[in-house]
Every structure is written in C-alpha cells, then in structure tokens.
Design a protein around this motif. Sequence first.
Motif, PDB file in Angstrom:
ATOM      1  N   PHE A 232      38.895  50.370  34.747  1.00 54.68           N
ATOM      2  CA  PHE A 232      40.347  50.483  34.881  1.00 54.68           C
ATOM      3  C   PHE A 232      40.949  49.131  35.262  1.00 54.68           C
ATOM      4  CE2 PHE A 232      38.704  54.687  35.377  1.00 54.68           C
ATOM      5  CZ  PHE A 232      39.663  55.523  34.821  1.00 54.68           C
ATOM      6  N   ILE A 233      42.235  48.989  34.979  1.00 52.67           N
ATOM      7  CA  ILE A 233      42.975  47.789  35.361  1.00 52.67           C
ATOM      8  C   ILE A 233      44.119  48.201  36.274  1.00 52.67           C
ATOM      9  CG2 ILE A 233      44.421  47.884  33.268  1.00 52.67           C
ATOM     10  CD1 ILE A 233      44.472  44.770  33.395  1.00 52.67           C
ATOM     11  N   GLU A 234      44.305  47.442  37.342  1.00 55.98           N
ATOM     12  CA  GLU A 234      45.397  47.671  38.281  1.00 55.98           C
ATOM     13  C   GLU A 234      46.358  46.492  38.214  1.00 55.98           C
ATOM     14  OE1 GLU A 234      43.432  48.184  42.014  1.00 55.98           O
ATOM     15  OE2 GLU A 234      42.643  50.185  41.494  1.00 55.98           O
ATOM     16  N   HIS A 235      47.622  46.788  37.996  1.00 59.22           N
ATOM     17  CA  HIS A 235      48.655  45.772  37.797  1.00 59.22           C
ATOM     18  C   HIS A 235      49.304  45.449  39.138  1.00 59.22           C
ATOM     19  CE1 HIS A 235      52.923  44.731  36.290  1.00 59.22           C
ATOM     20  NE2 HIS A 235      52.150  43.661  36.162  1.00 59.22           N
ATOM     21  N   GLY A 236      49.096  44.204  39.602  1.00 64.15           N
ATOM     22  CA  GLY A 236      49.673  43.816  40.875  1.00 64.15           C
ATOM     23  C   GLY A 236      51.019  43.128  40.763  1.00 64.15           C
ATOM     24  N   ASN A 238      53.399  39.768  38.912  1.00 66.15           N
ATOM     25  CA  ASN A 238      53.317  38.305  38.941  1.00 66.15           C
ATOM     26  C   ASN A 238      52.024  37.791  38.317  1.00 66.15           C
ATOM     27  OD1 ASN A 238      54.285  35.702  39.482  1.00 66.15           O
ATOM     28  ND2 ASN A 238      53.190  35.616  41.445  1.00 66.15           N
ATOM     29  N   ASN A 239      51.617  38.421  37.208  1.00 63.60           N
ATOM     30  CA  ASN A 239      50.433  38.001  36.451  1.00 63.60           C
ATOM     31  C   ASN A 239      49.122  38.188  37.214  1.00 63.60           C
ATOM     32  OD1 ASN A 239      51.444  37.339  33.939  1.00 63.60           O
ATOM     33  ND2 ASN A 239      51.859  35.207  34.461  1.00 63.60           N
ATOM     34  N   GLU A 240      49.090  39.072  38.204  1.00 66.03           N
ATOM     35  CA  GLU A 240      47.876  39.337  38.956  1.00 66.03           C
ATOM     36  C   GLU A 240      47.353  40.732  38.632  1.00 66.03           C
ATOM     37  OE1 GLU A 240      48.675  38.671  43.052  1.00 66.03           O
ATOM     38  OE2 GLU A 240      48.881  36.492  42.819  1.00 66.03           O
ATOM     39  N   PHE A 241      46.047  40.821  38.381  1.00 64.49           N
ATOM     40  CA  PHE A 241      45.427  42.083  37.982  1.00 64.49           C
ATOM     41  C   PHE A 241      44.104  42.255  38.736  1.00 64.49           C
ATOM     42  CE2 PHE A 241      47.854  40.264  34.529  1.00 64.49           C
ATOM     43  CZ  PHE A 241      48.632  41.320  34.071  1.00 64.49           C
ATOM     44  N   ARG A 242      43.699  43.513  38.855  1.00 63.06           N
ATOM     45  CA  ARG A 242      42.399  43.832  39.446  1.00 63.06           C
ATOM     46  C   ARG A 242      41.684  44.780  38.493  1.00 63.06           C
ATOM     47  NH1 ARG A 242      40.358  47.573  43.497  1.00 63.06           N
ATOM     48  NH2 ARG A 242      38.661  46.590  44.694  1.00 63.06           N
ATOM     49  N   LEU A 243      40.460  44.431  38.119  1.00 63.47           N
ATOM     50  CA  LEU A 243      39.667  45.240  37.217  1.00 63.47           C
ATOM     51  C   LEU A 243      38.619  45.978  38.033  1.00 63.47           C
ATOM     52  CD1 LEU A 243      39.164  42.568  34.426  1.00 63.47           C
ATOM     53  CD2 LEU A 243      41.016  44.206  34.697  1.00 63.47           C
ATOM     54  N   VAL A 244      38.554  47.281  37.831  1.00 60.86           N
ATOM     55  CA  VAL A 244      37.693  48.121  38.654  1.00 60.86           C
ATOM     56  C   VAL A 244      36.711  48.868  37.767  1.00 60.86           C
ATOM     57  CG1 VAL A 244      37.599  49.961  40.355  1.00 60.86           C
ATOM     58  CG2 VAL A 244      39.544  48.386  40.331  1.00 60.86           C
ATOM     59  N   ALA A 245      35.414  48.645  38.001  1.00 66.81           N
ATOM     60  CA  ALA A 245      34.331  49.368  37.328  1.00 66.81           C
ATOM     61  C   ALA A 245      33.589  50.188  38.379  1.00 66.81           C
ATOM     62  CB  ALA A 245      33.395  48.379  36.636  1.00 66.81           C
ATOM     63  N   PRO A 246      32.706  51.091  37.955  1.00 66.12           N
ATOM     64  CA  PRO A 246      32.015  51.944  38.943  1.00 66.12           C
ATOM     65  C   PRO A 246      31.274  51.167  40.026  1.00 66.12           C
ATOM     66  CG  PRO A 246      31.705  52.823  36.738  1.00 66.12           C
ATOM     67  CD  PRO A 246      32.395  51.508  36.576  1.00 66.12           C
ATOM     68  N   ASP A 247      30.727  50.002  39.699  1.00 66.24           N
ATOM     69  CA  ASP A 247      29.926  49.280  40.679  1.00 66.24           C
ATOM     70  C   ASP A 247      30.439  47.882  40.998  1.00 66.24           C
ATOM     71  OD1 ASP A 247      29.443  48.278  38.221  1.00 66.24           O
ATOM     72  OD2 ASP A 247      27.251  48.270  38.362  1.00 66.24           O
ATOM     73  N   SER A 248      31.653  47.547  40.560  1.00 69.02           N
ATOM     74  CA  SER A 248      32.166  46.200  40.844  1.00 69.02           C
ATOM     75  C   SER A 248      33.669  46.157  40.625  1.00 69.02           C
ATOM     76  CB  SER A 248      31.493  45.163  39.939  1.00 69.02           C
ATOM     77  OG  SER A 248      31.798  45.428  38.581  1.00 69.02           O
ATOM     78  N   ALA A 249      34.277  45.070  41.093  1.00 66.70           N
ATOM     79  CA  ALA A 249      35.706  44.831  40.888  1.00 66.70           C
ATOM     80  C   ALA A 249      35.932  43.334  40.733  1.00 66.70           C
ATOM     81  CB  ALA A 249      36.518  45.373  42.054  1.00 66.70           C
ATOM     82  N   VAL A 250      36.889  42.970  39.909  1.00 69.61           N
ATOM     83  CA  VAL A 250      37.189  41.565  39.631  1.00 69.61           C
ATOM     84  C   VAL A 250      38.696  41.366  39.706  1.00 69.61           C
ATOM     85  CG1 VAL A 250      37.065  39.704  37.937  1.00 69.61           C
ATOM     86  CG2 VAL A 250      35.178  41.320  38.129  1.00 69.61           C
ATOM     87  N   THR A 251      39.135  40.274  40.307  1.00 71.40           N
ATOM     88  CA  THR A 251      40.552  39.925  40.360  1.00 71.40           C
ATOM     89  C   THR A 251      40.846  38.820  39.350  1.00 71.40           C
ATOM     90  OG1 THR A 251      40.701  40.513  42.692  1.00 71.40           O
ATOM     91  CG2 THR A 251      42.429  39.076  41.810  1.00 71.40           C
ATOM     92  N   VAL A 252      41.940  38.962  38.604  1.00 70.55           N
ATOM     93  CA  VAL A 252      42.320  37.992  37.580  1.00 70.55           C
ATOM     94  C   VAL A 252      43.763  37.555  37.820  1.00 70.55           C
ATOM     95  CG1 VAL A 252      42.727  37.600  35.114  1.00 70.55           C
ATOM     96  CG2 VAL A 252      40.737  38.942  35.864  1.00 70.55           C
ATOM     97  N   ASN A 253      43.991  36.254  37.813  1.00 69.86           N
ATOM     98  CA  ASN A 253      45.336  35.694  37.928  1.00 69.86           C
ATOM     99  C   ASN A 253      45.595  34.859  36.679  1.00 69.86           C
ATOM    100  OD1 ASN A 253      47.631  34.067  38.551  1.00 69.86           O
ATOM    101  ND2 ASN A 253      47.238  34.356  40.734  1.00 69.86           N
ATOM    102  N   LEU A 254      46.611  35.228  35.900  1.00 69.77           N
ATOM    103  CA  LEU A 254      46.905  34.552  34.629  1.00 69.77           C
ATOM    104  C   LEU A 254      47.853  33.369  34.784  1.00 69.77           C
ATOM    105  CD1 LEU A 254      47.312  37.579  32.164  1.00 69.77           C
ATOM    106  CD2 LEU A 254      45.312  36.103  32.500  1.00 69.77           C
ATOM    107  N   ASN A 255      48.319  33.092  35.987  1.00 68.32           N
ATOM    108  CA  ASN A 255      49.200  31.945  36.171  1.00 68.32           C
ATOM    109  C   ASN A 255      48.403  30.644  36.008  1.00 68.32           C
ATOM    110  OD1 ASN A 255      51.639  33.384  36.860  1.00 68.32           O
ATOM    111  ND2 ASN A 255      50.630  33.928  38.785  1.00 68.32           N
ATOM    112  N   PHE A 256      49.058  29.630  35.463  1.00 66.66           N
ATOM    113  CA  PHE A 256      48.365  28.359  35.222  1.00 66.66           C
ATOM    114  C   PHE A 256      49.370  27.219  35.211  1.00 66.66           C
ATOM    115  CE2 PHE A 256      49.737  29.973  31.149  1.00 66.66           C
ATOM    116  CZ  PHE A 256      50.207  28.864  30.480  1.00 66.66           C
TER     117      PHE A 256
END
Length: 443
Positions: A232-236, A238-256
């Motif tokens: 799943f993806i969680e929309h924070g 301001n271009n910030e997202f959190r990706l959630v899988a059963p055994d892990s999570a990743v944060t992504v920031n698209l600002n550059f």
Amino acid sequence: MPGAEVIEVNRSAAVEMAQLGIPPCIKVWLQKRMTPPRVLVLPDTFFRRGVVQVCLEFFLYHFLFVQGKAYGRLPEDARLTLVGTEDQLRRARRVLEVTLFGFKPEEMRAWTDLAAYGGLGRRLPDQTLHMLRHLRTWFTPKKCGFSELRDLVRQAVQERGVPTFGSTQAVRALSKTCPPLVADFVDRYRNEPLDEIKILAWEHSSISLDDAIEWRAYDSQGRARLLGDDVFIEHGGNNEFRLVAPDSAVTVNLNFEADQAPYLIMLPPAAEPVVPDVFQVLCLGSDSGFEVEHPTTGFAICLNGQWAVVDAPVCASYMLGQYGIHPTDVRVVLETHGHEDHMGSGIHFLLECLTAGHCYSYVAAEPVYRTCLVKVAAILGVTEEEAEILLNQGFRAKTPGRARALRIRPGEPVRMLGATWHFVWMVHPVPTTGFRIELAQGK
C-alpha cells in the motif's frame, strides 16, 4: 532521475514495479531496454524547475501501442494504473482526454471569442469541424472496427428475422440478444441518416480512457493499494509518501533541487554561440517521443534577427542555451499541436514569462490554443478560464494593447517578425497545423 522513484516488489512469479513521480523519463526506460511500469503515482507538484512533472502521455501510448493494449495483445482487463488524489486524477484525465482523442465536436462548435478576431466572433468553419471529427474518429484506437460492428449488426438482424436495421422491432430484438456494444450502438443511432452511420460507429467503438486506465484514488485516510493486494501507499502531502508491505516500510520524498536536464537527451553544445541572421533554422530535435538517441521535434527559427521557437522540446531553455540563445531572445512561441513530444516546454516558456517578466507571443490554431489552456490549468491547478487570463492578460500592464496569444486560422496568412506565415491543417490524430514561411527581401 530526480523527481522519479521506482519501487520493485520481488515475488516468486515475477517482479512488480511502480513509479512515483512522472517527469518526462519515458526515453530513460527505453534507453535501458526496459518496459515502463504500469503503475504510476502522481506527485503533488505538477511543475518544478521549469519541467512538467506529470508526463503521462507516452506512458499511456507505450501501453496502448507498444505493449499492445489497443491491438488486443494484452488481457482484456489489463489497465495502466494511476494513483493520486481525486483532484489530481481529474486533472490528469482532462489532459489525456484532449491529447489522446482531441476535443469532441460539440466542444469545438461552442468555441466563440468575440475579442479574438476583431469582434467578429468567428467559429471554426463547418468544413474544418467535419475534417477534424473524421481524423479524430479514424485514428482513435477501437474496441472493434466499423466493419466488425456493421457485420455484427447485420448478422444479428438476419438471425432474428426482423425487418430492417432502423425499425423499432429490430432494435428491441437486438437489444435483448446481441453484444452490448452493438445493441447500444443500434439503440442510440437508429434514427441517424445513413451517411452518418460510419463515423458514428467509429466513435461508438472507440476505446475510452476507462478501457485503458484504472483511476485509483486514496481513501479518506490517504491510503491506496499500490502493488498486488499487500503493498500500500500512504500519501503524506508535499510529495511525501510511505510504502507499506507486510514485512517492511519505505519513505519516499519526490522533492528535489537538482537539474533534470542532464538526465534527458540533449544536443551537444555548439562550437560557438549562434549569431542571429536574417533567416536561419536551428533543429533542436527531430525525433518522436519513443526514439532514444535524440530530442523530440522542435526548431528555433531566426527571422530578421528575432527568434521564434516551434514546438519547444522538454528543457528547451537548456537546449537554447547551448547555442547561446537566452529565453528572453525568443519573441514567438508557435505550437503545431498538443502532444507531449511537441508541447513539451511551451508551458515552461509561459511560466518563465509570467514570473520573470519576459514577453512573447504565443501562436497556435484554435484547438491547439485550447489544448494549451487545458494543460496550463491542469499543471497549475486552476480553471481553464483562469489559464486563459494568464495566457492573454499576464502582461497587459507592462505592454498595453499587446495581445500575447495569437490564434491563427489555416488558410489565412499571418505577418510575424517581418515574414509571412502560411498555415494548413495536417493529418494527425489531434488537430495539427503545418506551416510555410516566406521572407521577401530587396523590395
């Protein structure tokens, strides 16, 4: 490249991919000989550092025409998935509607601007509307062809033993037994003149955006399914997202802050700056959106020492700079049509003018001008009426009486930069103009 992140999920059967952020990077995928992902996440910022960050068209074209959705080479339920807020998806849908299909005939008939042509309020001629409608319906990908649709209707009528195609009895019989597409076509167009049946069948059997795209909006908690049923993806915001899988999570920031231009296909720098001349042409690019070695089509034309840019490629200012041409040197921006590989940096020039005070004339045929309004509105998150004000009135205070947008009509010559420009309609899926420039000297 900056502004785009790719997520891979390794499963036993295959690797699934999703891309967050959609800058103009389709050629990067093709350079790597990789198939672009079918799951795309819209960023919160649609325009950054002079480059549009929502470049969906060639991802869709690749899905339709290269991967083969439009030709039946993919499963019927195959879709390109777009993930975003309801508003982001609405803006993306509007852009794709006018760039893939062009404007509907009823939209074009309604275009009248009393100020545009000396108060005459001229509409597009009926002959032009008829031609553009035929081109639109001819080129649009079809769920089934006209001949197939016609044959299905004929066969269904014969099998049911009902009188004629247009009778009430035939329509009722067909509606109960024949394929839904055919039944709906017969029911809707049973009273149309015979000479309209062919084009109406084309329109009716055309593939729709919903046939090719799944529009996946976040729920009330800002969460959406991304890949499979367990990522799943969680929309924070301001271009910030959190990706959630059963055994892990990743944060992504698209600002550059980095420049995206070096990641794209650029021309080598000129040996020395180009000196403006009476008449010269610089080719900024001459290839399609899928060609991986060179920039897309665009030209810089110098007339009497003044520059016009035609179909500015992406990062056009960067490319012009390699010839020693500054954006403030450009007096005219002409666009032949609204496809992404041609209208790539026209928006950049527009916003640069509004923010830095550079003034130029935007030149396009009426349907192309309207496409620009749709794109500006979608990118900035404003209405199309507000986009028109930006395009036409942004510099009225600084340049009284000078119109910024010139809507040309093919067949009627226009004088610009001391030359005569002749425009004609070209054959293309969306309204497109070709042109010829005449520069007379010595008179």
